[in-house]
Write a protein that holds these residues in place. Sequence first.
Motif, PDB file in Angstrom:
ATOM      1  N   HIS A  42       0.833  -1.202   0.000  1.00  0.00           N
ATOM      2  CA  HIS A  42       0.000   0.000   0.000  1.00  0.00           C
ATOM      3  C   HIS A  42       0.875   1.263   0.000  1.00  0.00           C
ATOM      4  O   HIS A  42       0.587   2.241  -0.703  1.00  0.00           O
ATOM      5  CB  HIS A  42      -0.909  -0.023   1.227  1.00  0.00           C
ATOM      6  CG  HIS A  42      -2.058   0.937   1.159  1.00  0.00           C
ATOM      7  ND1 HIS A  42      -2.472   1.556  -0.004  1.00  0.00           N
ATOM      8  CD2 HIS A  42      -2.893   1.401   2.142  1.00  0.00           C
ATOM      9  CE1 HIS A  42      -3.498   2.350   0.252  1.00  0.00           C
ATOM     10  NE2 HIS A  42      -3.771   2.275   1.550  1.00  0.00           N
ATOM     11  N   ARG A  43       1.961   1.226   0.774  1.00  0.00           N
ATOM     12  CA  ARG A  43       2.878   2.373   0.817  1.00  0.00           C
ATOM     13  C   ARG A  43       3.470   2.636  -0.561  1.00  0.00           C
ATOM     14  O   ARG A  43       3.541   3.787  -1.023  1.00  0.00           O
ATOM     15  CB  ARG A  43       3.989   2.120   1.836  1.00  0.00           C
ATOM     16  CG  ARG A  43       3.510   2.081   3.277  1.00  0.00           C
ATOM     17  CD  ARG A  43       4.616   1.651   4.234  1.00  0.00           C
ATOM     18  NE  ARG A  43       5.653   2.662   4.319  1.00  0.00           N
ATOM     19  CZ  ARG A  43       5.557   3.773   5.046  1.00  0.00           C
ATOM     20  NH1 ARG A  43       4.461   4.012   5.759  1.00  0.00           N
ATOM     21  NH2 ARG A  43       6.542   4.643   5.093  1.00  0.00           N
ATOM     22  N   GLY A  44       3.881   1.578  -1.234  1.00  0.00           N
ATOM     23  CA  GLY A  44       4.453   1.736  -2.564  1.00  0.00           C
ATOM     24  C   GLY A  44       3.462   2.341  -3.545  1.00  0.00           C
ATOM     25  O   GLY A  44       3.823   3.197  -4.372  1.00  0.00           O
ATOM     26  N   ALA A  45       2.204   1.916  -3.463  1.00  0.00           N
ATOM     27  CA  ALA A  45       1.179   2.444  -4.361  1.00  0.00           C
ATOM     28  C   ALA A  45       0.902   3.909  -4.072  1.00  0.00           C
ATOM     29  O   ALA A  45       0.725   4.724  -4.992  1.00  0.00           O
ATOM     30  CB  ALA A  45      -0.100   1.621  -4.224  1.00  0.00           C
ATOM     31  N   LEU A 100      13.925   9.643   1.507  1.00  0.00           N
ATOM     32  CA  LEU A 100      12.585   9.412   2.040  1.00  0.00           C
ATOM     33  C   LEU A 100      11.813   8.399   1.210  1.00  0.00           C
ATOM     34  O   LEU A 100      11.072   7.569   1.751  1.00  0.00           O
ATOM     35  CB  LEU A 100      11.807  10.729   2.127  1.00  0.00           C
ATOM     36  CG  LEU A 100      12.318  11.745   3.158  1.00  0.00           C
ATOM     37  CD1 LEU A 100      11.401  12.949   3.204  1.00  0.00           C
ATOM     38  CD2 LEU A 100      12.436  11.119   4.539  1.00  0.00           C
ATOM     39  N   GLU A 101      11.979   8.446  -0.099  1.00  0.00           N
ATOM     40  CA  GLU A 101      11.351   7.442  -0.956  1.00  0.00           C
ATOM     41  C   GLU A 101      11.859   6.052  -0.606  1.00  0.00           C
ATOM     42  O   GLU A 101      11.090   5.088  -0.542  1.00  0.00           O
ATOM     43  CB  GLU A 101      11.618   7.739  -2.424  1.00  0.00           C
ATOM     44  CG  GLU A 101      10.963   9.008  -2.949  1.00  0.00           C
ATOM     45  CD  GLU A 101      11.864  10.229  -2.822  1.00  0.00           C
ATOM     46  OE1 GLU A 101      12.647  10.300  -1.856  1.00  0.00           O
ATOM     47  OE2 GLU A 101      11.782  11.108  -3.698  1.00  0.00           O
ATOM     48  N   THR A 102      13.167   5.950  -0.365  1.00  0.00           N
ATOM     49  CA  THR A 102      13.751   4.661  -0.001  1.00  0.00           C
ATOM     50  C   THR A 102      13.215   4.182   1.336  1.00  0.00           C
ATOM     51  O   THR A 102      12.859   3.007   1.499  1.00  0.00           O
ATOM     52  CB  THR A 102      15.279   4.766   0.038  1.00  0.00           C
ATOM     53  OG1 THR A 102      15.759   5.220  -1.240  1.00  0.00           O
ATOM     54  CG2 THR A 102      15.911   3.417   0.340  1.00  0.00           C
ATOM     55  N   LEU A 103      13.130   5.081   2.316  1.00  0.00           N
ATOM     56  CA  LEU A 103      12.575   4.719   3.614  1.00  0.00           C
ATOM     57  C   LEU A 103      11.150   4.206   3.489  1.00  0.00           C
ATOM     58  O   LEU A 103      10.759   3.262   4.177  1.00  0.00           O
ATOM     59  CB  LEU A 103      12.613   5.927   4.550  1.00  0.00           C
ATOM     60  CG  LEU A 103      13.974   6.286   5.142  1.00  0.00           C
ATOM     61  CD1 LEU A 103      13.929   7.664   5.771  1.00  0.00           C
ATOM     62  CD2 LEU A 103      14.407   5.238   6.151  1.00  0.00           C
ATOM     63  N   CYS A 104      10.386   4.825   2.605  1.00  0.00           N
ATOM     64  CA  CYS A 104       9.000   4.409   2.392  1.00  0.00           C
ATOM     65  C   CYS A 104       8.914   2.944   2.008  1.00  0.00           C
ATOM     66  O   CYS A 104       7.977   2.246   2.395  1.00  0.00           O
ATOM     67  CB  CYS A 104       8.367   5.281   1.310  1.00  0.00           C
ATOM     68  SG  CYS A 104       6.654   4.862   0.908  1.00  0.00           S
ATOM     69  N   ASN A 105       9.896   2.476   1.264  1.00  0.00           N
ATOM     70  CA  ASN A 105       9.895   1.103   0.767  1.00  0.00           C
ATOM     71  C   ASN A 105      10.637   0.117   1.668  1.00  0.00           C
ATOM     72  O   ASN A 105      10.756  -1.057   1.320  1.00  0.00           O
ATOM     73  CB  ASN A 105      10.504   1.069  -0.631  1.00  0.00           C
ATOM     74  CG  ASN A 105       9.601   1.705  -1.666  1.00  0.00           C
ATOM     75  OD1 ASN A 105       8.417   1.389  -1.739  1.00  0.00           O
ATOM     76  ND2 ASN A 105      10.145   2.613  -2.465  1.00  0.00           N
ATOM     77  N   LEU A 106      11.130   0.585   2.822  1.00  0.00           N
ATOM     78  CA  LEU A 106      11.897  -0.289   3.711  1.00  0.00           C
ATOM     79  C   LEU A 106      11.146  -0.701   4.973  1.00  0.00           C
ATOM     80  O   LEU A 106      11.297  -1.833   5.438  1.00  0.00           O
ATOM     81  CB  LEU A 106      13.207   0.399   4.116  1.00  0.00           C
ATOM     82  CG  LEU A 106      14.277   0.570   3.042  1.00  0.00           C
ATOM     83  CD1 LEU A 106      15.460   1.347   3.608  1.00  0.00           C
ATOM     84  CD2 LEU A 106      14.732  -0.778   2.502  1.00  0.00           C
TER      85      LEU A 106
END
Length: 246
Positions: A42-45, A100-106
């Motif tokens: 969901h975060r990725g979307a 921040l984009e990377t953190l979103c996916n971790l």
Amino acid sequence: MTILQSSIPYDPLSERPLPGIQPASMETWLHRDDAFAAQMQHRGALLRDRRADVLALDPAAEPAAQEVLDLVLHHAYPGGSGTVIRPDGQEVCIDRKHPLETLCNLVQEDICILQKRGEEHVLTGAILCFPASWRLSEKFMRPLIDIHLPVDRYDENVARRVQRLFDGIQPGRPLWRYNALWYDNAELYQPRSAQEPRHIKDPGTAPYLRSERQTLLRLPKSQSVIFSIHTYVLAAERLRKIENPA
């Protein structure tokens, strides 16, 4: 898709006086639960489809964003550098140009960066995929008191106590608190303008309990404060079964 946890590692209905802060440890700073795969999807979307709504970063906060990315990698993916494999099997590229984009996916946690500007801490960056009735666009680059204005019981006295608390946070010694919010639906992305009235749900009839495990941590290099939010959503019926096991 409804995303729910089956349990929660604390009692969200046990009230504590504001600000309700407790000591934590670096070992318990980040959480991972049985909703990890679904929440990460969901975060990725949301990052893909609503980037401007869920991500904001002041250029001056870039070093802090890089620092928190390093800290998350150290604790959640030790040894990770170019790419890491998440527990759900997804490969994530560590893009240090977009921390921040990377953190979103971790990790499941939303990450907010607060930096001292004058006498107050200001929200200078965030990846906020799961807002509980607030909008990042309205709070970005605003001080703590403005961020919390819509919150019941957050008066000037509490605001002063919270600012003193922020000033006293030490690196390596995180603090945490939790809340309990009742909702009619389980959607994690629930933005709401401060100008919109909020209808408080009746705990006796609302079908879902939403609880945020919020942690505060000072970064040793930039001295920024990281406010991280791990969101749990449980069906009310499930919560009652946890409280009153057969």
